[in-house]
Scaffold this motif. Sequence first.
Motif, PDB file in Angstrom:
ATOM      1  N   ARG A   1      -0.977  -3.643  -5.744  1.00 20.99           N
ATOM      2  CA  ARG A   1      -0.829  -5.019  -6.229  1.00 20.99           C
ATOM      3  C   ARG A   1      -1.463  -5.131  -7.621  1.00 20.99           C
ATOM      4  NH1 ARG A   1      -2.851  -9.652  -3.048  1.00 20.99           N
ATOM      5  NH2 ARG A   1      -0.967 -10.716  -3.775  1.00 20.99           N
ATOM      6  N   PRO A   2      -1.018  -4.317  -8.572  1.00 19.90           N
ATOM      7  CA  PRO A   2      -1.668  -4.322  -9.889  1.00 19.90           C
ATOM      8  C   PRO A   2      -1.634  -5.685 -10.571  1.00 19.90           C
ATOM      9  CG  PRO A   2       0.425  -3.129  -9.955  1.00 19.90           C
ATOM     10  CD  PRO A   2       0.118  -3.372  -8.514  1.00 19.90           C
TER      11      PRO A   2
ATOM     12  N   VAL B   1       0.871  -1.178   0.000  1.00 18.14           N
ATOM     13  CA  VAL B   1       0.000   0.000   0.000  1.00 18.14           C
ATOM     14  C   VAL B   1       0.905   1.224   0.000  1.00 18.14           C
ATOM     15  CG1 VAL B   1      -1.831   1.281   1.150  1.00 18.14           C
ATOM     16  CG2 VAL B   1      -1.793  -1.210   1.303  1.00 18.14           C
ATOM     17  N   LEU B   2       0.732   2.087  -0.999  1.00 16.70           N
ATOM     18  CA  LEU B   2       1.515   3.314  -1.091  1.00 16.70           C
ATOM     19  C   LEU B   2       0.744   4.432  -0.404  1.00 16.70           C
ATOM     20  CD1 LEU B   2       2.513   3.037  -4.869  1.00 16.70           C
ATOM     21  CD2 LEU B   2       3.730   2.130  -2.869  1.00 16.70           C
ATOM     22  N   VAL B   3       1.471   5.366   0.182  1.00 13.55           N
ATOM     23  CA  VAL B   3       0.801   6.463   0.869  1.00 13.55           C
ATOM     24  C   VAL B   3       1.556   7.765   0.612  1.00 13.55           C
ATOM     25  CG1 VAL B   3       2.048   6.058   3.046  1.00 13.55           C
ATOM     26  CG2 VAL B   3      -0.171   7.211   3.087  1.00 13.55           C
ATOM     27  N   ASN B   4       0.785   8.834   0.438  1.00 14.30           N
ATOM     28  CA  ASN B   4       1.370  10.145   0.187  1.00 14.30           C
ATOM     29  C   ASN B   4       0.430  11.201   0.757  1.00 14.30           C
ATOM     30  OD1 ASN B   4       3.197  12.080  -1.100  1.00 14.30           O
ATOM     31  ND2 ASN B   4       1.512  12.460  -2.528  1.00 14.30           N
ATOM     32  N   GLU B   5       0.995  12.247   1.321  1.00 14.42           N
ATOM     33  CA  GLU B   5       0.175  13.346   1.815  1.00 14.42           C
ATOM     34  C   GLU B   5       0.525  14.606   1.043  1.00 14.42           C
ATOM     35  OE1 GLU B   5      -0.459  16.077   5.792  1.00 14.42           O
ATOM     36  OE2 GLU B   5       0.290  14.032   6.066  1.00 14.42           O
ATOM     37  N   GLN B   6      -0.490  15.230   0.468  1.00 13.04           N
ATOM     38  CA  GLN B   6      -0.262  16.420  -0.348  1.00 13.04           C
ATOM     39  C   GLN B   6      -1.383  17.428  -0.115  1.00 13.04           C
ATOM     40  OE1 GLN B   6       0.284  15.468  -4.472  1.00 13.04           O
ATOM     41  NE2 GLN B   6       1.248  17.412  -4.931  1.00 13.04           N
ATOM     42  N   ASN B   7      -1.008  18.619   0.307  1.00 13.93           N
ATOM     43  CA  ASN B   7      -1.978  19.698   0.542  1.00 13.93           C
ATOM     44  C   ASN B   7      -3.118  19.278   1.461  1.00 13.93           C
ATOM     45  OD1 ASN B   7      -0.539  21.417  -1.251  1.00 13.93           O
ATOM     46  ND2 ASN B   7      -1.574  20.465  -2.992  1.00 13.93           N
TER      47      ASN B   7
ATOM     48  N   GLY C   1      -2.290   1.506 -10.987  1.00 13.00           N
ATOM     49  CA  GLY C   1      -2.549   1.169 -12.384  1.00 13.00           C
ATOM     50  C   GLY C   1      -3.861   1.765 -12.857  1.00 13.00           C
ATOM     51  N   ASP C   2      -4.299   1.343 -14.052  1.00  5.38           N
ATOM     52  CA  ASP C   2      -5.539   1.892 -14.608  1.00  5.38           C
ATOM     53  C   ASP C   2      -6.545   0.812 -14.978  1.00  5.38           C
ATOM     54  OD1 ASP C   2      -4.309   0.765 -16.762  1.00  5.38           O
ATOM     55  OD2 ASP C   2      -4.183   2.599 -17.951  1.00  5.38           O
TER      56      ASP C   2
ATOM     57  N   ARG D   1      -2.193  -8.419  -9.234  1.00 11.75           N
ATOM     58  CA  ARG D   1      -3.292  -9.207  -8.659  1.00 11.75           C
ATOM     59  C   ARG D   1      -4.580  -8.389  -8.647  1.00 11.75           C
ATOM     60  NH1 ARG D   1      -3.235 -14.005  -8.867  1.00 11.75           N
ATOM     61  NH2 ARG D   1      -4.629 -14.191  -7.086  1.00 11.75           N
ATOM     62  N   ARG D   2      -4.684  -7.433  -9.561  1.00 16.65           N
ATOM     63  CA  ARG D   2      -5.857  -6.552  -9.652  1.00 16.65           C
ATOM     64  C   ARG D   2      -6.126  -5.865  -8.318  1.00 16.65           C
ATOM     65  NH1 ARG D   2     -10.333  -9.900 -10.828  1.00 16.65           N
ATOM     66  NH2 ARG D   2     -11.524  -8.180 -11.725  1.00 16.65           N
ATOM     67  N   ASN D   3      -5.022  -5.565  -7.624  1.00 14.76           N
ATOM     68  CA  ASN D   3      -5.064  -4.860  -6.330  1.00 14.76           C
ATOM     69  C   ASN D   3      -5.921  -5.586  -5.295  1.00 14.76           C
ATOM     70  OD1 ASN D   3      -3.345  -2.689  -7.166  1.00 14.76           O
ATOM     71  ND2 ASN D   3      -5.059  -1.903  -8.366  1.00 14.76           N
ATOM     72  N   ALA D   4      -5.899  -6.926  -5.359  1.00 17.88           N
ATOM     73  CA  ALA D   4      -6.619  -7.728  -4.372  1.00 17.88           C
ATOM     74  C   ALA D   4      -5.951  -7.596  -3.007  1.00 17.88           C
ATOM     75  CB  ALA D   4      -6.652  -9.191  -4.813  1.00 17.88           C
ATOM     76  N   VAL D   5      -6.757  -7.724  -1.977  1.00 16.81           N
ATOM     77  CA  VAL D   5      -6.293  -7.551  -0.597  1.00 16.81           C
ATOM     78  C   VAL D   5      -5.772  -8.867  -0.038  1.00 16.81           C
ATOM     79  CG1 VAL D   5      -7.068  -7.030   1.763  1.00 16.81           C
ATOM     80  CG2 VAL D   5      -7.892  -5.654  -0.163  1.00 16.81           C
ATOM     81  N   ASP D   6      -4.587  -8.827   0.568  1.00 23.10           N
ATOM     82  CA  ASP D   6      -4.086  -9.953   1.358  1.00 23.10           C
ATOM     83  C   ASP D   6      -3.735  -9.423   2.743  1.00 23.10           C
ATOM     84  OD1 ASP D   6      -1.715  -8.577   1.017  1.00 23.10           O
ATOM     85  OD2 ASP D   6      -0.695 -10.164  -0.112  1.00 23.10           O
ATOM     86  N   PHE D   7      -3.142 -10.247   3.591  1.00 17.46           N
ATOM     87  CA  PHE D   7      -2.851  -9.814   4.961  1.00 17.46           C
ATOM     88  C   PHE D   7      -1.815  -8.692   4.994  1.00 17.46           C
ATOM     89  CE2 PHE D   7      -4.576 -14.068   6.218  1.00 17.46           C
ATOM     90  CZ  PHE D   7      -5.605 -13.595   7.028  1.00 17.46           C
ATOM     91  N   ASP D   8      -0.877  -8.682   4.051  1.00 15.40           N
ATOM     92  CA  ASP D   8       0.112  -7.595   4.013  1.00 15.40           C
ATOM     93  C   ASP D   8      -0.561  -6.260   3.726  1.00 15.40           C
ATOM     94  OD1 ASP D   8       2.245  -9.286   4.546  1.00 15.40           O
ATOM     95  OD2 ASP D   8       2.675  -9.653   2.433  1.00 15.40           O
TER      96      ASP D   8
END
Length: 254
Positions: free
Chosen positions: A19-20, A4-10, A56-57, A22-29
């Motif tokens: 996890r593109p 999971v990427l995180v960024n704070e802006q304004n 991704g898109d 894996r179609r951004n599927a959720v696992d324990f990580d």
Amino acid sequence: MGKVLVNEQNGILEIKINRPERRNAVDFDVMNDLEAILDEAERNEKLLAATITGNGDKAFCAGGDLSVFGNLTTRQEAFYMLSKMGNLLYRFMTLHIPTYAIINGTAVGGGMEIAASADFRLVKEDAALGFIQGNQAITTGWGGSTMLFEKMQHDAALYMLTSGKKMTAAKAKELRFASKVFHTDAFDERAAEYIRQSLIPYPEVVRAYKEIKVNKWIESGLKKRMEEEISKCSELWISEAHLQAVHQFFQKRH
């Protein structure tokens, strides 16, 4: 690079499931990363808003990763996984700032539960969306139906849950699940501009408005109702029908 990427802006916290492949599927990580991010967000009084999307898109989130969770065969194992993610979505829903699901691609299953936890759902025009859990002989398991019924007209929410169908962004807008639908071209920029235009630059004011709703959810026992939903799903998880559906899923992949 984390899952999971995180960024704070304004003043806007941007959360991106990474996890593109894996179609951004959720696992324990992914869950553990989200937990750490929410710990920080809940302490940050300067935030104006938070967004969640997928890398991704192609996909916002395909829900739980069955290559991992398909191996859960006891109610206890299922309940642990479901309640862990359900608690994270409750925390995201009750953040004291506006939250936005930026649905930049396919959102199905648990991905729709993540979307339901947000205050706003900004959807790319060509995205496909669906609460398809029923096709696997289970209910929503992360609190999704409880959250959906809180936010949508009853018949629209029930249709989305019981039909098990994927729908277009236009249909999601018609049912008022999608807050806004933006053209595929420059989708990210259009969504970001909408968010910027939706926020006054005073965190204490923004938080005060959100807290009015959060307090109502707390008083109405939202967390307990989500937990009851999760418990029911853990029962269905070990049913013959669901185990057979998972088996068929793996057969299709090989």
